[in-house]
Design a protein around this motif. Structure first.
Motif, PDB file in Angstrom:
ATOM      1  N   ASP A   1      15.077   6.162   3.065  1.00  0.00           N
ATOM      2  CA  ASP A   1      14.818   5.686   4.424  1.00  0.00           C
ATOM      3  C   ASP A   1      14.849   6.851   5.424  1.00  0.00           C
ATOM      4  O   ASP A   1      13.939   7.026   6.226  1.00  0.00           O
ATOM      5  CB  ASP A   1      15.859   4.616   4.785  1.00  0.00           C
ATOM      6  CG  ASP A   1      15.663   4.078   6.202  1.00  0.00           C
ATOM      7  OD1 ASP A   1      14.509   4.073   6.673  1.00  0.00           O
ATOM      8  OD2 ASP A   1      16.656   3.678   6.835  1.00  0.00           O
ATOM      9  N   ARG A   2      15.890   7.705   5.331  1.00  0.00           N
ATOM     10  CA  ARG A   2      16.082   8.757   6.340  1.00  0.00           C
ATOM     11  C   ARG A   2      15.155   9.950   6.154  1.00  0.00           C
ATOM     12  O   ARG A   2      14.603  10.472   7.110  1.00  0.00           O
ATOM     13  CB  ARG A   2      17.527   9.249   6.303  1.00  0.00           C
ATOM     14  CG  ARG A   2      18.508   8.216   6.777  1.00  0.00           C
ATOM     15  CD  ARG A   2      19.867   8.837   6.890  1.00  0.00           C
ATOM     16  NE  ARG A   2      20.854   7.834   7.248  1.00  0.00           N
ATOM     17  CZ  ARG A   2      22.008   8.120   7.784  1.00  0.00           C
ATOM     18  NH1 ARG A   2      22.327   9.359   8.041  1.00  0.00           N
ATOM     19  NH2 ARG A   2      22.884   7.175   8.074  1.00  0.00           N
ATOM     20  N   GLU A   3      15.031  10.412   4.901  1.00  0.00           N
ATOM     21  CA  GLU A   3      14.300  11.664   4.663  1.00  0.00           C
ATOM     22  C   GLU A   3      12.802  11.449   4.469  1.00  0.00           C
ATOM     23  O   GLU A   3      12.011  12.346   4.722  1.00  0.00           O
ATOM     24  CB  GLU A   3      14.892  12.388   3.446  1.00  0.00           C
ATOM     25  CG  GLU A   3      16.337  12.847   3.665  1.00  0.00           C
ATOM     26  CD  GLU A   3      16.981  13.419   2.401  1.00  0.00           C
ATOM     27  OE1 GLU A   3      16.239  13.917   1.542  1.00  0.00           O
ATOM     28  OE2 GLU A   3      18.215  13.353   2.286  1.00  0.00           O
ATOM     29  N   PHE A   4      12.418  10.254   3.978  1.00  0.00           N
ATOM     30  CA  PHE A   4      10.998  10.031   3.676  1.00  0.00           C
ATOM     31  C   PHE A   4      10.415   8.835   4.436  1.00  0.00           C
ATOM     32  O   PHE A   4       9.273   8.463   4.228  1.00  0.00           O
ATOM     33  CB  PHE A   4      10.821   9.817   2.164  1.00  0.00           C
ATOM     34  CG  PHE A   4      11.328  10.964   1.344  1.00  0.00           C
ATOM     35  CD1 PHE A   4      10.588  12.127   1.201  1.00  0.00           C
ATOM     36  CD2 PHE A   4      12.572  10.899   0.726  1.00  0.00           C
ATOM     37  CE1 PHE A   4      11.062  13.192   0.468  1.00  0.00           C
ATOM     38  CE2 PHE A   4      13.061  11.955  -0.021  1.00  0.00           C
ATOM     39  CZ  PHE A   4      12.296  13.113  -0.151  1.00  0.00           C
ATOM     40  N   ASN A   5      11.245   8.194   5.289  1.00  0.00           N
ATOM     41  CA  ASN A   5      10.783   7.078   6.112  1.00  0.00           C
ATOM     42  C   ASN A   5      10.193   5.946   5.276  1.00  0.00           C
ATOM     43  O   ASN A   5       9.178   5.349   5.629  1.00  0.00           O
ATOM     44  CB  ASN A   5       9.752   7.591   7.134  1.00  0.00           C
ATOM     45  CG  ASN A   5       9.735   6.724   8.371  1.00  0.00           C
ATOM     46  OD1 ASN A   5      10.678   5.976   8.612  1.00  0.00           O
ATOM     47  ND2 ASN A   5       8.668   6.783   9.137  1.00  0.00           N
ATOM     48  N   MET A   6      10.823   5.657   4.112  1.00  0.00           N
ATOM     49  CA  MET A   6      10.335   4.614   3.205  1.00  0.00           C
ATOM     50  C   MET A   6      11.218   3.372   3.332  1.00  0.00           C
ATOM     51  O   MET A   6      12.424   3.444   3.107  1.00  0.00           O
ATOM     52  CB  MET A   6      10.392   5.092   1.744  1.00  0.00           C
ATOM     53  CG  MET A   6       9.405   6.158   1.357  1.00  0.00           C
ATOM     54  SD  MET A   6       7.676   5.689   1.518  1.00  0.00           S
ATOM     55  CE  MET A   6       7.615   4.151   0.659  1.00  0.00           C
TER      56      MET A   6
ATOM     57  N   ALA B   1       7.221 -11.448  -7.820  1.00  0.00           N
ATOM     58  CA  ALA B   1       7.652 -11.718  -6.442  1.00  0.00           C
ATOM     59  C   ALA B   1       7.408 -10.532  -5.512  1.00  0.00           C
ATOM     60  O   ALA B   1       7.119 -10.715  -4.343  1.00  0.00           O
ATOM     61  CB  ALA B   1       9.136 -12.085  -6.434  1.00  0.00           C
ATOM     62  N   LEU B   2       7.531  -9.299  -6.055  1.00  0.00           N
ATOM     63  CA  LEU B   2       7.551  -8.133  -5.167  1.00  0.00           C
ATOM     64  C   LEU B   2       6.381  -7.170  -5.359  1.00  0.00           C
ATOM     65  O   LEU B   2       6.260  -6.195  -4.634  1.00  0.00           O
ATOM     66  CB  LEU B   2       8.862  -7.360  -5.356  1.00  0.00           C
ATOM     67  CG  LEU B   2      10.144  -8.149  -5.059  1.00  0.00           C
ATOM     68  CD1 LEU B   2      11.353  -7.368  -5.510  1.00  0.00           C
ATOM     69  CD2 LEU B   2      10.252  -8.483  -3.596  1.00  0.00           C
ATOM     70  N   GLY B   3       5.523  -7.408  -6.351  1.00  0.00           N
ATOM     71  CA  GLY B   3       4.370  -6.530  -6.561  1.00  0.00           C
ATOM     72  C   GLY B   3       4.730  -5.301  -7.379  1.00  0.00           C
ATOM     73  O   GLY B   3       5.591  -5.355  -8.257  1.00  0.00           O
ATOM     74  N   PHE B   4       4.092  -4.148  -7.068  1.00  0.00           N
ATOM     75  CA  PHE B   4       4.315  -2.917  -7.838  1.00  0.00           C
ATOM     76  C   PHE B   4       5.473  -2.114  -7.248  1.00  0.00           C
ATOM     77  O   PHE B   4       5.605  -1.998  -6.041  1.00  0.00           O
ATOM     78  CB  PHE B   4       3.047  -2.057  -7.845  1.00  0.00           C
ATOM     79  CG  PHE B   4       1.935  -2.645  -8.652  1.00  0.00           C
ATOM     80  CD1 PHE B   4       1.958  -2.564 -10.039  1.00  0.00           C
ATOM     81  CD2 PHE B   4       0.873  -3.297  -8.039  1.00  0.00           C
ATOM     82  CE1 PHE B   4       0.940  -3.113 -10.798  1.00  0.00           C
ATOM     83  CE2 PHE B   4      -0.147  -3.852  -8.783  1.00  0.00           C
ATOM     84  CZ  PHE B   4      -0.112  -3.765 -10.174  1.00  0.00           C
ATOM     85  N   GLY B   5       6.276  -1.557  -8.154  1.00  0.00           N
ATOM     86  CA  GLY B   5       7.413  -0.734  -7.717  1.00  0.00           C
ATOM     87  C   GLY B   5       7.904   0.109  -8.880  1.00  0.00           C
ATOM     88  O   GLY B   5       7.150   0.405  -9.807  1.00  0.00           O
TER      89      GLY B   5
ATOM     90  N   GLU C   1       0.811  -1.226   0.000  1.00  0.00           N
ATOM     91  CA  GLU C   1       0.000   0.000   0.000  1.00  0.00           C
ATOM     92  C   GLU C   1       0.845   1.276   0.000  1.00  0.00           C
ATOM     93  O   GLU C   1       0.313   2.380  -0.137  1.00  0.00           O
ATOM     94  CB  GLU C   1      -0.990   0.015   1.182  1.00  0.00           C
ATOM     95  CG  GLU C   1      -0.368  -0.099   2.558  1.00  0.00           C
ATOM     96  CD  GLU C   1      -0.300  -1.545   3.061  1.00  0.00           C
ATOM     97  OE1 GLU C   1      -0.248  -1.732   4.289  1.00  0.00           O
ATOM     98  OE2 GLU C   1      -0.288  -2.472   2.221  1.00  0.00           O
ATOM     99  N   ASP C   2       2.179   1.146   0.161  1.00  0.00           N
ATOM    100  CA  ASP C   2       3.066   2.325   0.168  1.00  0.00           C
ATOM    101  C   ASP C   2       3.516   2.744  -1.230  1.00  0.00           C
ATOM    102  O   ASP C   2       4.384   3.604  -1.368  1.00  0.00           O
ATOM    103  CB  ASP C   2       4.313   2.041   1.028  1.00  0.00           C
ATOM    104  CG  ASP C   2       3.997   2.112   2.515  1.00  0.00           C
ATOM    105  OD1 ASP C   2       2.962   2.699   2.859  1.00  0.00           O
ATOM    106  OD2 ASP C   2       4.783   1.566   3.315  1.00  0.00           O
ATOM    107  N   PHE C   3       2.929   2.136  -2.270  1.00  0.00           N
ATOM    108  CA  PHE C   3       3.383   2.405  -3.642  1.00  0.00           C
ATOM    109  C   PHE C   3       3.285   3.896  -4.000  1.00  0.00           C
ATOM    110  O   PHE C   3       4.231   4.491  -4.507  1.00  0.00           O
ATOM    111  CB  PHE C   3       2.563   1.560  -4.636  1.00  0.00           C
ATOM    112  CG  PHE C   3       2.861   1.852  -6.077  1.00  0.00           C
ATOM    113  CD1 PHE C   3       4.068   1.462  -6.646  1.00  0.00           C
ATOM    114  CD2 PHE C   3       1.946   2.539  -6.874  1.00  0.00           C
ATOM    115  CE1 PHE C   3       4.345   1.730  -7.981  1.00  0.00           C
ATOM    116  CE2 PHE C   3       2.216   2.814  -8.205  1.00  0.00           C
ATOM    117  CZ  PHE C   3       3.417   2.412  -8.758  1.00  0.00           C
TER     118      PHE C   3
END
Length: 621
Positions: free
Chosen positions: A381-386, A358-362, A330-332
């Motif tokens: 990871d750091r700036e957008f918490n993804m 294997a991994l869905g949408f990206g 759901e984070d797409f």
């Protein structure tokens, strides 16, 4: 001096007025200097920039590398983003406006350097007195010379005990053909040579040569996203001037905005009422959509528009492609928004949507190299918490089918059936390696192992050698740079540029888990390496995959042929533990019952592939 009695009144009045007004504006432009610092990684350019800022009283330097404001830059000790800052230097009663752009030194961030060079008239070429001229120094220098920049050579770190300033000066003289007295000896640590550098910037670099009275033409060379103010674009005014509150247009996108705030870049943004020709500044227009600001676009005034856009710099060509997928499906859309905001700040990042079984949408993202890919993942990871999963990196190939049509393939999953392919062409690079003579043997062995072809070998000075190779890009994107640094004990430097495509015998290597292909682990590899590569992949995955309650068969397949196999053994419960003595038929009955359960579990069970497994291919050695 003009006399009122010798001229009609209106001519006398106009002459007095123009003497008051125009020299002042001309004076402003002739006292502007726009310059950047170019160097190889770790040659001390950010430390030298600190000393320049300190000497001109722009800021108080409280810690090292003040312009490296990202946590990642400070942790790794490298510059990732170019940074613009304005200094004021007073000399002989005049004040000079110096716009400095500090640039990265790593080959993966060379696009940042090209954008900085487009906004400058001069460059400080910084060379480490302990290491001499390195590959990236040469690459960035040629880029600056192509843009007709005035080069000021500087030998940095002259205070070090192992410095060799005389030898390094000879290398610089051979490289750019300057006089030895033109080279400035400096130290970013002690501040030696800083005044000479500032004087050289004022004396040698030409002021911007635009027309103050022409229609506004400003080149956007960078942009950042601010959650409160929208997108802030950084620009250099080539012609004309811009006022706060003026209506402006971005030529390439055709969008119109009001310049809510304009100003110059110091450590913070400093608002100004008006910016004139030659200045570097920023514009805030409340732009919310990331796609409306493009680096290389031209800003013009709506009241008096220019007829043509500035020839922007060339479009970036990604070298390495990898799939980036959100861990939660759901984070797409959040990932798309994060990549768009990151692209504003890093124009060399490209991406387009894709899907994986294997991994869905990206997204299939294009990077300039492995370090760039690593930095983008870390910043998400750091700036957008993804939290994202990154697939095995690969390069783009040209696939020719038997009808003669060509298709560009970035992803092994997009490869046509082998029966339809006539031949495949892979991208080649022209690589330059500079090293000391005692490491030539191991470096040549490494390059030959990567299917490299030696083009030429030149002795630069003393025992330093430049090796030039033609190599497949796919061979260097994974671990070449790390291996080069380790076998040369950190002394070898490396730079490359793309050099067209060549036909090659490539095969698609699939990894199967319990007979099911995992598309995210598929790779394209040369036929000679395919069997060995598949075997090592299977061995590595055997160590990384967690054990299940059923056997996991890991297979490497080239087409229909299985080239390697490993098995992750099942976790077994001892169902015979409760049987102490008794008939063997009872034990066999329990084992048969367990066997049926395992078989059913294998049919419905799925294998979770950890993130470490996708990056296992990077560290196979």
């Amino acid at each position: 001096m003009f006399c009122r009695h010798n001229f009609p009144f209106f001519i006398w009045y106009f002459a007095r007025f123009s003497l008051y007004l125009y020299p002042k504006r001309h004076h402003m432009q002739k006292n502007i200097r726009n310059f950047c610092i170019i160097a190889h990684i770790d040659h001390g350019k950010s430390t030298l920039a600190d000393r320049l800022l300190e000497f001109t009283n722009t800021i108080e330097v409280t810690e090292g590398q003040m312009l490296d404001d990202m946590d990642l830059e400070r942790e790794r000790g490298i510059t990732i983003k170019s940074h613009a800052i304005q200094m004021e230097y007073k000399r002989d009663g005049e004040t000079y406006i110096l716009n400095l752009i500090d640039t990265p030194g790593h080959v993966d961030f060379s696009y940042e350097v090209s954008r900085s060079i487009a906004a400058c008239e001069g460059a400080l070429l910084v060379v480490d007195a302990t290491q001499g001229v390195q590959a990236q120094t040469i690459s960035n220098l040629y880029m600056a010379i192509d843009h007709d920049l005035e080069i000021i050579p500087i030998v940095n770190k002259c205070d070090m005990p192992n410095a060799m300033p005389e030898e390094v000066e000879d290398e610089i003289v051979d490289l750019i053909g300057c006089k030895p007295e033109d080279i400035i000896r400096a130290s970013g640590k002690t501040g030696q040579g800083v005044q000479e550098i500032l004087d050289a910037v004022v004396d040698r670099i030409q002021p911007p040569c635009g027309d103050e009275n022409a229609p506004l033409q400003a080149l956007i060379f960078d942009s950042v996203f601010n959650p409160f103010r929208g997108i802030i674009a950084y620009f250099k005014i080539v012609n004309g001037s811009i006022k706060s509150g003026e209506q402006v247009q971005f030529i390439n996108t055709g969008k119109e905005y009001k310049a809510d705030e304009i100003g110059v870049l110091k450590m913070d943004m400093v608002p100004r009422k008006e910016l004139h020709c030659g200045n570097v500044g920023y514009i805030v227009s409340g732009i919310k959509t990331a796609t409306e600001v493009k680096v290389g676009d031209t800003i013009t005034s709506l009241a008096n528009p220019t007829r043509e856009a500035i020839a922007g710099f060339e479009e970036v060509k990604p070298m390495v492609f990898a799939g980036v997928y959100p861990i939660e499906t759901e984070d797409f859309e959040n990932l798309r928004a994060s990549l768009e905001k990151l692209q504003l700040n890093d124009a060399s990042l490209t991406f387009q949507p894709e899907s994986s079984v294997a991994l869905g949408f990206g997204f299939r993202c294009g990077f300039l190299g492995l370090l760039h890919m690593e930095i983008v993942q870390e910043r998400l990871d750091r700036e957008f918490n993804m939290d994202v999963i990154t697939t095995v990196p690969n390069v783009s190939y040209l696939v020719y089918d038997k009808q003669g049509e060509v298709k560009e393939v970035h992803n092994p999953a997009g490869m046509p059936e082998p029966t339809l392919i006539d031949h495949i062409e892979e991208p080649y690079i022209h690589a330059s390696v500079i090293t000391t003579a005692n490491f030539i043997g191991p470096i040549m062995t490494l390059c030959l192992g990567k299917r490299g072809e030696l083009l030429r070998q030149d002795f630069i000075s003393g025992n330093r050698v430049e090796l030039q190779y033609a190599m497949p890009l796919g061979e260097i994107v994974i671990d070449f740079y790390d291996k080069l640094k380790s076998i040369s004990k950190g002394y070898a430097s490396f730079d490359y540029h793309q050099d067209g495509y060549r036909p090659s015998k490539l095969v698609k290597l699939d990894i199967l888990l319990n007979g099911e292909p995992v598309d995210a682990l598929s790779t394209l590899t040369h036929v000679d390496n395919s069997v060995d590569f598949g075997r090592r992949m299977c061995e590595k995955l055997k160590d990384l995959l967690p054990r299940q309650q059923f056997d996991i068969a890991i297979q490497a397949a080239i087409g229909a042929k299985i080239s390697a196999r490993e098995t992750v053994k099942q976790v077994r419960k001892d169902v015979l533990a409760k049987c102490y003595g008794g008939d063997v038929s009872r034990k066999r009955k329990l084992l048969e019952k367990q066997k049926k359960g395992k078989k059913r579990m294998k049919q419905i069970g799925n294998v979770q592939v950890p993130q470490k497994a996708f990056l296992a291919v990077l560290k196979l050695d």
